[in-house]
Write a protein that holds these residues in place. Structure first.
Motif, short mmCIF file in Angstrom:
data_model
loop_
_atom_site.label_atom_id
_atom_site.label_comp_id
_atom_site.label_asym_id
_atom_site.label_seq_id
_atom_site.Cartn_x
_atom_site.Cartn_y
_atom_site.Cartn_z
N ILE A 72 7.13 0.79 44.03
CA ILE A 72 7.52 1.16 45.27
C ILE A 72 6.28 2.44 45.08
CG2 ILE A 72 8.47 3.68 46.34
CD1 ILE A 72 10.32 1.04 46.29
N ASN A 73 5.31 2.97 44.77
CA ASN A 73 4.37 3.61 44.62
C ASN A 73 3.24 2.73 45.12
OD1 ASN A 73 5.23 6.81 44.43
ND2 ASN A 73 5.02 6.05 41.98
N LEU A 74 2.67 1.94 44.26
CA LEU A 74 1.96 1.25 44.55
C LEU A 74 2.06 0.37 45.70
CD1 LEU A 74 1.54 -0.33 41.32
CD2 LEU A 74 -0.19 1.06 41.52
N TYR A 75 3.24 -0.21 46.31
CA TYR A 75 3.66 -0.70 47.66
C TYR A 75 3.68 0.07 48.31
CZ TYR A 75 4.42 -4.71 50.85
OH TYR A 75 4.00 -5.73 51.70
N ALA A 117 14.32 -2.25 44.01
CA ALA A 117 13.28 -1.25 43.95
C ALA A 117 13.96 -0.47 45.55
CB ALA A 117 11.79 -0.97 43.83
N LYS A 118 13.65 -0.97 46.35
CA LYS A 118 13.96 -0.93 47.61
C LYS A 118 15.01 -0.70 48.38
CE LYS A 118 12.40 -3.01 51.63
NZ LYS A 118 11.72 -3.82 52.31
N LYS A 119 16.37 -1.93 47.61
CA LYS A 119 17.63 -1.75 47.91
C LYS A 119 18.02 -0.90 46.41
CE LYS A 119 21.44 -5.15 47.09
NZ LYS A 119 22.34 -5.58 46.53
N LYS A 120 17.43 -0.37 45.53
CA LYS A 120 18.33 0.57 44.72
C LYS A 120 17.36 1.98 45.25
CE LYS A 120 20.06 2.48 41.56
NZ LYS A 120 20.36 2.62 40.26
N LEU A 121 16.58 2.30 46.16
CA LEU A 121 15.99 2.91 47.21
C LEU A 121 17.18 3.80 47.69
CD1 LEU A 121 13.85 5.78 47.43
CD2 LEU A 121 13.30 4.18 48.96
#
Length: 182
Positions: free
Chosen positions: A140-143, A171-175
């Motif tokens: 998430i941080n990198l993208y 990661a996006k789904k978990k976020l």
């Protein structure tokens, strides 16, 4: 009255290459806060981020002869900070979540679910990112925050491009799940 000498970024870099401590200090002052914030997004521990930033500046100043103005000095330094932060996490044995390349595929239907994330309260998003597992947090941080594409992420993390895409999607789904519980 104290006289302040102002240099352009390029002259600061050139003077730093020749060992000018004042120019090095001015470069440090220009970038230290931004680089600390970058490292904190990856590490989440103040002391670790401070150490990484210091090490990054030392490495940057030692290797200034390799800086060829193909990007800005700040972008070059940021890359050093990101790589050192990720390597620090690897040493601490905080790997990306393991998964198969074909385990999860992004579809157009799934994309609709994430269109509302931009409208969410930014504090909830920041809080949600902090609660992500380290591997997801890295992606998430990198993208999203650093603007890397999946090819660059795969190079930095030593994973395949498809794994980067899959990890980002997960990661996006978990976020979203985390934010919905806040």
């Amino acid at each position: 009255m104290k006289t302040e000498i102002r240099f352009t970024h390029q002259s600061l870099v050139e003077n730093s290459k020749s060992g000018d401590r004042t120019a090095q200090y001015q470069l440090y002052e220009l970038y230290v806060d931004a680089m600390y914030n970058v490292s904190m997004r990856f590490l989440g521990v103040k002391e670790d981020a401070e150490d990484i930033v210091q090490e990054s500046f030392v490495d940057a100043f030692r290797n200034l002869d390799k800086f060829k103005y193909e990007s800005s000095f700040g972008a070059w330094l940021k890359r050093i900070v990101i790589n050192k932060s990720i390597n620090h996490l690897k040493v601490k044995r905080l790997p990306l979540a393991a998964m198969d390349d074909n385990e999860y595929h992004l579809t157009n239907e799934d994309e609709h679910e994430y269109q509302n994330i931009d409208a969410m309260d930014i504090m909830k998003v920041k809080s949600g990112i902090e609660k992500l597992p380290y591997g997801y947090k890295q992606i998430i941080n990198l993208y999203l925050l650093e603007g890397f594409d999946h090819n660059e992420i795969s190079d930095v993390l030593g994973i395949t491009t498809s794994t980067s895409k899959s990890q980002y999607h997960r990661a996006k789904k978990k976020l979203v799940e985390i934010i919905n519980t806040l």
